[in-house]
Design an enzyme around this catalytic site. Structure first.
Site, PDB file in Angstrom:
ATOM      1  N   CYS A   1      59.248  39.923  32.513  1.00 48.10           N
ATOM      2  CA  CYS A   1      60.402  40.660  33.878  1.00 48.10           C
ATOM      3  C   CYS A   1      61.347  40.976  33.827  1.00 48.10           C
ATOM      4  CB  CYS A   1      59.029  40.638  34.792  1.00 48.10           C
ATOM      5  SG  CYS A   1      58.922  37.958  34.335  1.00 48.10           S
TER       6      CYS A   1
ATOM      7  N   HIS B   1      63.192  38.229  40.803  1.00 48.07           N
ATOM      8  CA  HIS B   1      63.637  37.490  39.799  1.00 48.07           C
ATOM      9  C   HIS B   1      64.713  37.800  39.554  1.00 48.07           C
ATOM     10  CE1 HIS B   1      60.602  35.534  38.457  1.00 48.07           C
ATOM     11  NE2 HIS B   1      60.675  36.116  36.905  1.00 48.07           N
TER      12      HIS B   1
HETATM   13  P1  NAP Z   1      47.630  35.257  37.625  1.00 46.39           P
HETATM   14  O1  NAP Z   1      47.755  34.486  38.901  1.00 46.39           O
HETATM   15  O2  NAP Z   1      46.725  33.453  37.172  1.00 46.39           O
HETATM   16  O3  NAP Z   1      46.307  35.665  37.507  1.00 46.39           O
HETATM   17  C1  NAP Z   1      45.324  35.837  35.882  1.00 46.39           C
HETATM   18  C2  NAP Z   1      43.762  36.950  35.958  1.00 46.39           C
HETATM   19  O4  NAP Z   1      43.400  36.445  35.109  1.00 46.39           O
HETATM   20  C3  NAP Z   1      43.146  36.288  37.112  1.00 46.39           C
HETATM   21  O5  NAP Z   1      42.668  37.993  37.818  1.00 46.39           O
HETATM   22  C4  NAP Z   1      41.961  35.583  36.522  1.00 46.39           C
HETATM   23  O6  NAP Z   1      40.603  36.438  36.565  1.00 46.39           O
HETATM   24  C5  NAP Z   1      42.162  36.674  34.998  1.00 46.39           C
HETATM   25  N1  NAP Z   1      41.404  35.910  33.545  1.00 46.39           N
HETATM   26  C6  NAP Z   1      41.520  34.419  33.320  1.00 46.39           C
HETATM   27  N2  NAP Z   1      41.156  34.453  32.082  1.00 46.39           N
HETATM   28  C7  NAP Z   1      40.276  35.782  31.916  1.00 46.39           C
HETATM   29  C8  NAP Z   1      39.330  36.448  31.343  1.00 46.39           C
HETATM   30  N3  NAP Z   1      38.819  35.507  30.510  1.00 46.39           N
HETATM   31  N4  NAP Z   1      38.111  37.319  31.287  1.00 46.39           N
HETATM   32  C9  NAP Z   1      38.658  37.854  32.309  1.00 46.39           C
HETATM   33  N5  NAP Z   1      40.032  37.488  32.647  1.00 46.39           N
HETATM   34  C10 NAP Z   1      40.821  36.506  33.272  1.00 46.39           C
HETATM   35  O7  NAP Z   1      47.923  35.169  37.244  1.00 46.39           O
HETATM   36  P2  NAP Z   1      49.017  36.312  37.032  1.00 46.39           P
HETATM   37  O8  NAP Z   1      50.690  36.212  37.908  1.00 46.39           O
HETATM   38  O9  NAP Z   1      48.709  37.739  37.081  1.00 46.39           O
HETATM   39  O10 NAP Z   1      49.401  36.864  35.145  1.00 46.39           O
HETATM   40  C11 NAP Z   1      48.220  37.027  34.378  1.00 46.39           C
HETATM   41  C12 NAP Z   1      49.303  37.630  32.719  1.00 46.39           C
HETATM   42  O11 NAP Z   1      49.710  39.152  32.968  1.00 46.39           O
HETATM   43  C13 NAP Z   1      50.038  36.406  32.664  1.00 46.39           C
HETATM   44  O12 NAP Z   1      49.231  35.556  31.595  1.00 46.39           O
HETATM   45  C14 NAP Z   1      50.756  36.855  31.432  1.00 46.39           C
HETATM   46  O13 NAP Z   1      50.361  37.265  30.090  1.00 46.39           O
HETATM   47  C15 NAP Z   1      50.904  38.655  32.473  1.00 46.39           C
HETATM   48  N6  NAP Z   1      52.404  38.727  33.072  1.00 46.39           N
HETATM   49  C16 NAP Z   1      52.992  39.038  32.589  1.00 46.39           C
HETATM   50  C17 NAP Z   1      54.205  39.494  33.392  1.00 46.39           C
HETATM   51  C18 NAP Z   1      55.825  39.897  32.868  1.00 46.39           C
HETATM   52  O14 NAP Z   1      56.586  39.990  33.229  1.00 46.39           O
HETATM   53  N7  NAP Z   1      55.064  41.375  33.076  1.00 46.39           N
HETATM   54  C19 NAP Z   1      54.949  38.486  34.233  1.00 46.39           C
HETATM   55  C20 NAP Z   1      53.341  38.244  35.548  1.00 46.39           C
HETATM   56  C21 NAP Z   1      52.406  37.885  34.619  1.00 46.39           C
HETATM   57  P3  NAP Z   1      39.646  35.006  37.593  1.00 46.39           P
HETATM   58  O15 NAP Z   1      40.091  35.156  39.340  1.00 46.39           O
HETATM   59  O16 NAP Z   1      38.559  34.697  37.187  1.00 46.39           O
HETATM   60  O17 NAP Z   1      39.942  34.186  36.594  1.00 46.39           O
HETATM   61  O1  3JN Z   2      57.768  32.991  34.135  1.00 53.32           O
HETATM   62  C1  3JN Z   2      58.047  34.428  34.837  1.00 53.32           C
HETATM   63  O2  3JN Z   2      58.596  34.104  35.585  1.00 53.32           O
HETATM   64  C2  3JN Z   2      57.440  35.356  33.900  1.00 53.32           C
HETATM   65  C3  3JN Z   2      56.538  35.042  32.721  1.00 53.32           C
HETATM   66  C4  3JN Z   2      55.351  35.372  32.354  1.00 53.32           C
HETATM   67  C5  3JN Z   2      54.731  35.289  32.032  1.00 53.32           C
HETATM   68  C6  3JN Z   2      53.544  34.377  31.967  1.00 53.32           C
HETATM   69  C7  3JN Z   2      52.237  33.356  31.275  1.00 53.32           C
HETATM   70  C8  3JN Z   2      52.111  34.320  29.885  1.00 53.32           C
HETATM   71  C9  3JN Z   2      54.096  36.183  30.071  1.00 53.32           C
HETATM   72  C10 3JN Z   2      54.871  37.015  29.687  1.00 53.32           C
HETATM   73  O3  3JN Z   2      54.632  38.080  30.592  1.00 53.32           O
HETATM   74  O4  3JN Z   2      55.673  36.782  29.101  1.00 53.32           O
HETATM   75  C11 3JN Z   2      53.222  34.703  29.969  1.00 53.32           C
HETATM   76  C12 3JN Z   2      52.781  36.133  28.587  1.00 53.32           C
HETATM   77  O5  3JN Z   2      51.990  36.916  27.914  1.00 53.32           O
HETATM   78  O6  3JN Z   2      53.170  35.259  27.129  1.00 53.32           O
END
Ligand code: NAP
Ligand code: 3JN
Length: 333
Positions: free
Chosen positions: A131, A244
């Site tokens: 992000c 952010h």
């Molecule tokens: P979150 O609120 O903790 O949600 C995690 C999601 O992943 C929930 O739907 C969870 O399902 C699911 N999940 C976890 N383990 C799983 C598995 N083994 N199989 C299937 N689904 C599973 O986290 P979030 O903020 O949405 O972020 C999720 C991911 O997106 C992060 O870990 C990161 O890699 C990525 N992300 C990227 C950015 C970016 O900068 N582009 C920003 C934030 C996050 P349950 O409800 O069943 O637990």
């Molecule tokens: O902390 C934030 O503001 C952004 C976080 C992103 C994030 C959180 C957990 C795992 C990431 C990411 O998108 O880089 C990951 C990950 O997939 O490494």
């Protein structure tokens, strides 16, 4: 019915829920929608365009012969590493929000305002950048096209929703407990986040930068197709719910005046320019929340470095920083 068969993997999470809303808000042509999460949430119901959709458990067979064409993943790096190749093999194009595939040379890392053409070389997986990187490169793109960016020094002010639903809950819980004179617990963040700022996002690496900081360094080079862009990042968590912010200093090959920068920003796709010191106009996270664009302001020529320029940018980390960037990639597909 025309449209695509779309799956949202991690549908119950902070990013997944925004992916669902973004598909609705942008009228993405959906023929059928499928929601996946872990066994913890399987059986729950979520809404899509007013209809109830059951959440299914993600398994290795879940995509076999289902005709799913696009899979929007936001279920963390480990889940993506395990399931994205299987889902791609089953015929879907995976657009993944985790860091699992971002630096893989076989996988395009795409911000549609910057390098949409990279989508073409995908082999079944496309990565969505971090992000903090996304909003910075959206802002840098028009400047870089005018005069190459050589050096970037960026400090981020990252909201708690970047750490998922547990990050949001921890800020609320700590705030309520402090106001009520109760003890607080820090579990998701390394220190107290309420009424505080924390100069650590993700783990520390051997070079003393954090993983989040190094994502900004490496992803920027890949997206902008410039191995020489020299970025130094300091990533800081702040007690903001959503959005952010970044203070960005750049040095460019030839000078970019404030007027030129304002002109470039005002014409660039995905940017809303909010810069008028006389009326106190500049972007803040509360005013850019729930929007798809990147907001830019506080544009200043540097006082000491001839080719130095400073600006401030703000964007909704759950939308442009994750969900809407991913849906924009799906729109290109
Ligand atoms: P979150 O609120 O903790 O949600 C995690 C999601 O992943 C929930 O739907 C969870 O399902 C699911 N999940 C976890 N383990 C799983 C598995 N083994 N199989 C299937 N689904 C599973 O986290 P979030 O903020 O949405 O972020 C999720 C991911 O997106 C992060 O870990 C990161 O890699 C990525 N992300 C990227 C950015 C970016 O900068 N582009 C920003 C934030 C996050 P349950 O409800 O069943 O637990
Ligand atoms: O902390 C934030 O503001 C952004 C976080 C992103 C994030 C959180 C957990 C795992 C990431 C990411 O998108 O880089 C990951 C990950 O997939 O490494």
């Amino acid at each position: 019915m025309s449209g695509k068969v779309v799956a949202v993997v991690g549908a119950t999470g902070a990013v997944g829920r925004e992916m669902i809303r973004t598909l609705e808000r942008r009228n993405f042509p959906v023929k059928q929608i499928r929601f996946f999460a872990s066994s913890r949430s399987a059986g729950q119901h979520l809404k899509f365009n007013g209809d109830d959709v059951v959440v299914e458990e993600l398994t290795e067979k879940a995509f076999d012969n289902q005709g799913i064409e696009i899979a929007l993943f936001s279920a963390g790096g480990d889940t993506s590493k395990q399931f994205s190749p299987i889902v791609a093999k089953a015929g879907a194009v995976v657009i993944d929000n985790s860091s699992a595939w971002r630096m893989n040379p076989e996988v395009p890392l795409v911000v549609p305002e910057v390098n949409p053409e990279d989508v073409k070389f995908h082999k079944g997986i496309i990565a969505n950048p971090n992000c903090s990187t996304i909003q910075m490169v959206v802002a840098l793109k028009p400047l870089h096209d005018y005069s190459r960016v050589l050096r970037i020094i960026v400090s981020t002010y990252q909201s708690v929703s970047g750490a998922g639903q547990r990050g949001i809950d921890e800020l609320w819980d700590q705030t309520k407990n402090i106001i009520n004179g109760k003890p607080i617990v820090s579990a998701k963040f390394p220190k107290q986040i309420a009424f505080n700022v924390i100069p650590q996002i993700d783990v520390f690496l051997e070079n003393h930068f954090t993983k989040e900081e190094m994502k900004m360094v490496n992803e920027t080079r890949k997206i902008m197709h410039d191995e020489h862009i020299a970025t130094t990042a300091t990533c800081v968590r702040v007690p903001v719910l959503r959005g952010h912010s970044e203070s960005v200093y750049i040095e460019t090959e030839k000078k970019i005046s404030r007027d030129k920068a304002l002109e470039l920003f005002s014409k660039a796709p995905g940017i809303v320019l909010m810069d008028d010191p006389s009326t106190g106009k500049y972007p803040v996270p509360t005013e850019s929340a729930d929007q798809f664009d990147t907001y830019v302001g506080r544009v200043r020529e540097d006082l000491n470095i001839e080719n130095g320029l400073n600006f401030w940018c703000v964007s909704d980390n759950l939308l442009k920083g994750a969900a809407s960037n991913a849906v924009q990639i799906a729109e290109i597909l």
